[in-house]
Write an enzyme that holds these catalytic residues in place. Structure first.
Site, PDB file in Angstrom:
ATOM      1  CG  ASP A   1      52.630  25.147  27.640  1.00 47.54           C
ATOM      2  OD1 ASP A   1      53.702  25.714  27.912  1.00 47.54           O
ATOM      3  OD2 ASP A   1      52.023  25.332  26.574  1.00 47.54           O
TER       4      ASP A   1
ATOM      5  CG  HIS B   1      61.157  24.977  26.014  1.00 48.48           C
ATOM      6  ND1 HIS B   1      61.185  25.958  25.048  1.00 48.48           N
ATOM      7  CD2 HIS B   1      60.073  25.239  26.803  1.00 48.48           C
ATOM      8  CE1 HIS B   1      60.158  26.776  25.228  1.00 48.48           C
ATOM      9  NE2 HIS B   1      59.477  26.364  26.280  1.00 48.48           N
TER      10      HIS B   1
END
Length: 315
Positions: free
Chosen positions: A148, A221
């Site tokens: 992330d 994404h």
């Protein structure tokens, strides 16, 4: 003094995120003045006590609370009450919040003690809406298994993109703070083959290397979360996302937290994710990750917090 709160540090091993809403018809200014002094005290004290702990307490203030507390006007240029962004299938919901605390430490004991001290001040005048205990998962991965924040700015770029500068001189040193609590549908996610997961994220799962444009879907994404200005210059935000969860209750998620020198950058990213480019071509990750909160705050400089501490206001 324009010194910023510690919004540009990297995510620590443990984190507590806490959102509060002031109670109605209660005098809140004395409590806020004590909070301003406490935030400064906590950061200074732990820097001395545990110098290698990278411990910090960052306080953000919502639009309505800013007005209620009679903080400096005109307000930061882009501080407003966040409004929901509704796409064809998914919604970035808007939820209330007057104060947000971002507590970081190598040891959860530190985060726990900081929130305990904050609660002692706030409990009589405010209600806690959220308390999320985040943790570092392996090598900085989300519960979905992918690293992330790979596109986060690093080094001096973090301050450039996270801290308000001369464009809003009265609030120089501050930062726009936006948060969302996402819950993941792990049952559906884990049914996807790794190759399909990689096309949702836009990166290889193990190596974290971005997929080639030739095979990376335009609704991945990584494709939709990338932001540019009208001249094609890349714009960034500083993410301090942390995973959290209660596996026995089948509740796992990601607390998305973004610091930026302007909220319009974050808002544009959200529009691309939830509405899509073109409209309807939304971020595929939203089929597995649902936003349950959405709130905007402003983390003012330490100069402003000092001006409103109990000691300063009583001089």
């Amino acid at each position: 003094m324009q010194e910023s709160q510690n919004v540009t540090d990297y995510p620590n091993t443990n984190t507590i995120f806490s959102v509060w809403k002031f109670k109605a018809n209660i005098e809140i200014k004395p409590a806020f003045e004590n909070l301003c002094a406490l935030v400064a005290n906590l950061n200074h004290s732990y820097a001395v006590r545990i110098p290698d702990g990278r411990i910090s307490c960052v306080m953000g203030i919502g639009h309505d609370a800013w007005i209620q507390l009679s903080l400096p006007t005109p307000l930061p240029k882009e501080l407003k009450t966040f409004e929901a962004i509704t796409g064809s299938k998914h919604t970035a919901v808007a939820t209330p919040g007057d104060l947000h605390f971002h507590l970081r430490g190598t040891d959860m004991s530190v985060c726990f003690d900081m929130l305990t001290a904050i609660t002692e001040i706030l409990y009589p005048v405010a209600d806690a809406l959220e308390e999320i205990h985040g943790f570092r998962y392996w090598d900085g991965r989300s519960i979905l298994g992918f690293v992330d924040g790979t596109e986060n700015p690093i080094g001096d770029q973090r301050e450039l993109f996270a801290i308000v500068g001369d464009e809003d001189a009265a609030f120089k040193g501050g930062s726009y703070l936006f948060v969302q609590k996402y819950l993941h549908n792990m049952q559906d996610w884990t049914k996807l083959p790794v190759e399909a997961q990689e096309k949702v994220i836009g990166r290889h799962k193990t190596s974290d290397i971005e997929l080639p444009d030739a095979i990376k879907p335009d609704n991945s994404h990584s494709a939709l979360a990338a932001i540019e200005d009208e001249k094609g210059n890349e714009l960034k935000i500083v993410r301090d996302n942390m995973p959290f969860g209660n596996p026995s209750k089948n509740e796992v998620g990601t607390y998305f937290i973004a610091y930026a020198n302007t909220f319009s950058t974050t808002h544009k990213m959200l529009e691309r994710m939830f509405i899509g480019v073109p409209s309807g071509n939304y971020d595929r990750i939203l089929d597995f990750s649902t936003a349950h909160t959405g709130s905007l705050f402003f983390a003012p400089s330490l100069r402003i917090l000092k001006a409103y501490t109990a000691d300063s206001t009583s001089d």
